[in-house]
Design an enzyme around this catalytic site. Sequence first.
Site, PDB file in Angstrom:
ATOM      1  N   GLU A  69       8.427  17.548  44.330  1.00 33.99           N
ATOM      2  CA  GLU A  69       8.099  17.308  42.868  1.00 33.99           C
ATOM      3  C   GLU A  69       7.083  18.334  42.263  1.00 33.99           C
ATOM      4  O   GLU A  69       6.187  18.999  42.783  1.00 33.99           O
ATOM      5  CB  GLU A  69       7.401  15.817  42.717  1.00 33.99           C
ATOM      6  CG  GLU A  69       7.090  15.304  41.330  1.00 33.99           C
ATOM      7  CD  GLU A  69       7.875  15.330  40.450  1.00 33.99           C
ATOM      8  OE1 GLU A  69       8.908  15.938  40.455  1.00 33.99           O
ATOM      9  OE2 GLU A  69       7.971  13.838  39.898  1.00 33.99           O
ATOM     10  N   ILE A 128       5.072  17.944  39.459  1.00 31.69           N
ATOM     11  CA  ILE A 128       3.417  17.592  39.020  1.00 31.69           C
ATOM     12  C   ILE A 128       3.165  16.140  39.273  1.00 31.69           C
ATOM     13  O   ILE A 128       4.279  15.386  38.900  1.00 31.69           O
ATOM     14  CB  ILE A 128       3.265  18.194  37.811  1.00 31.69           C
ATOM     15  CG1 ILE A 128       1.780  17.974  37.281  1.00 31.69           C
ATOM     16  CG2 ILE A 128       4.222  17.499  36.653  1.00 31.69           C
ATOM     17  CD1 ILE A 128       1.374  18.906  35.999  1.00 31.69           C
ATOM     18  N   VAL A 129       1.989  15.647  39.614  1.00 34.08           N
ATOM     19  CA  VAL A 129       1.768  14.367  39.688  1.00 34.08           C
ATOM     20  C   VAL A 129       0.887  14.125  38.443  1.00 34.08           C
ATOM     21  O   VAL A 129      -0.234  14.957  38.540  1.00 34.08           O
ATOM     22  CB  VAL A 129       1.204  13.829  40.927  1.00 34.08           C
ATOM     23  CG1 VAL A 129       0.449  12.572  40.653  1.00 34.08           C
ATOM     24  CG2 VAL A 129       2.226  13.636  41.979  1.00 34.08           C
ATOM     25  N   ASP A 130       0.799  13.358  37.425  1.00 35.43           N
ATOM     26  CA  ASP A 130       0.012  13.227  36.338  1.00 35.43           C
ATOM     27  C   ASP A 130      -0.530  11.791  36.491  1.00 35.43           C
ATOM     28  O   ASP A 130      -1.630  11.456  37.126  1.00 35.43           O
ATOM     29  CB  ASP A 130       0.892  13.334  35.045  1.00 35.43           C
ATOM     30  CG  ASP A 130       0.136  13.158  33.652  1.00 35.43           C
ATOM     31  OD1 ASP A 130      -1.000  12.748  33.756  1.00 35.43           O
ATOM     32  OD2 ASP A 130       0.700  13.328  32.653  1.00 35.43           O
ATOM     33  N   GLY A 150       0.926   9.559  38.506  1.00 38.25           N
ATOM     34  CA  GLY A 150       1.244   9.114  39.798  1.00 38.25           C
ATOM     35  C   GLY A 150       2.400   7.951  39.756  1.00 38.25           C
ATOM     36  O   GLY A 150       3.024   7.636  40.691  1.00 38.25           O
ATOM     37  N   LYS A 207      -1.372  19.021  40.776  1.00 39.84           N
ATOM     38  CA  LYS A 207      -1.786  17.625  40.566  1.00 39.84           C
ATOM     39  C   LYS A 207      -2.857  17.594  39.726  1.00 39.84           C
ATOM     40  O   LYS A 207      -3.932  18.394  39.749  1.00 39.84           O
ATOM     41  CB  LYS A 207      -2.339  16.879  41.947  1.00 39.84           C
ATOM     42  CG  LYS A 207      -2.976  15.534  41.975  1.00 39.84           C
ATOM     43  CD  LYS A 207      -3.351  15.445  43.465  1.00 39.84           C
ATOM     44  CE  LYS A 207      -4.161  14.119  43.786  1.00 39.84           C
ATOM     45  NZ  LYS A 207      -5.469  13.815  43.016  1.00 39.84           N
TER      46      LYS A 207
END
Length: 184
Positions: free
Chosen positions: A102, A104-106, A108, A133
């Site tokens: 993935e 990016i985790v913003d 979540g 992240k």
Amino acid sequence: MQKTPPDIARVLLSRETIQARVDEIAAEIEKDYEKRENLYLVGILKGAFIFLADLTRRLRIPHIVDFMAVSSYGKTTSSSGAVRILMDLRESIEERHVLIVEDIVDTGNTLSYLHHTLNERRPASLQTCVLLKKEREQAGVPIDYLGFEIPDVWVVGYGLDFADTHRTLPYIAELKPETYRDTL
Ligand code: IMP
Ligand code: MG
């Protein structure tokens, strides 16, 4: 060489910095998956396509690449919280060692939804590889391989977009807040 677009505030990660980190991540994955067969990389469209393209070409262990497309944002930068599958995997992941790739985790939300959904399909194992992240509170998502932690700003480039623009910038940059403030 592309010119820096006017709505870019600053470059956070240069092309060289990203490439060096992708090398390191690929080496870690190779080591961890060396003795397991059936590595199945699941790239999440569209954002992860460039990261995945670089990662897959560095992996010297056998693996299969597949894609899923999910949507949670529409054209804006604000998260609605709801995740929808727009395109699903081609094959069953049962008995396979699945690695979600993935961008990016913003909040979540996306990664936790994907993790939950794919886990129900009984893979042999399930891990996550995330390039970026944001430093903020997130839904409890396990990230097994992480590229970089970044400030809580909207970033573009290296596959990441703002309303489908700036995906092909070779670096990762912060968008000027006035560009996206109205969409929040
Ligand atoms: P989350 O569900 O809030 O963690 O958001 C994750 C998804 O939102 C990612 O798959 C991206 O497609 C998108 N996203 C979140 N933050 C950014 C950003 O700063 N730039 C580009 N896309 C982003
Ligand atoms: Mg995405």
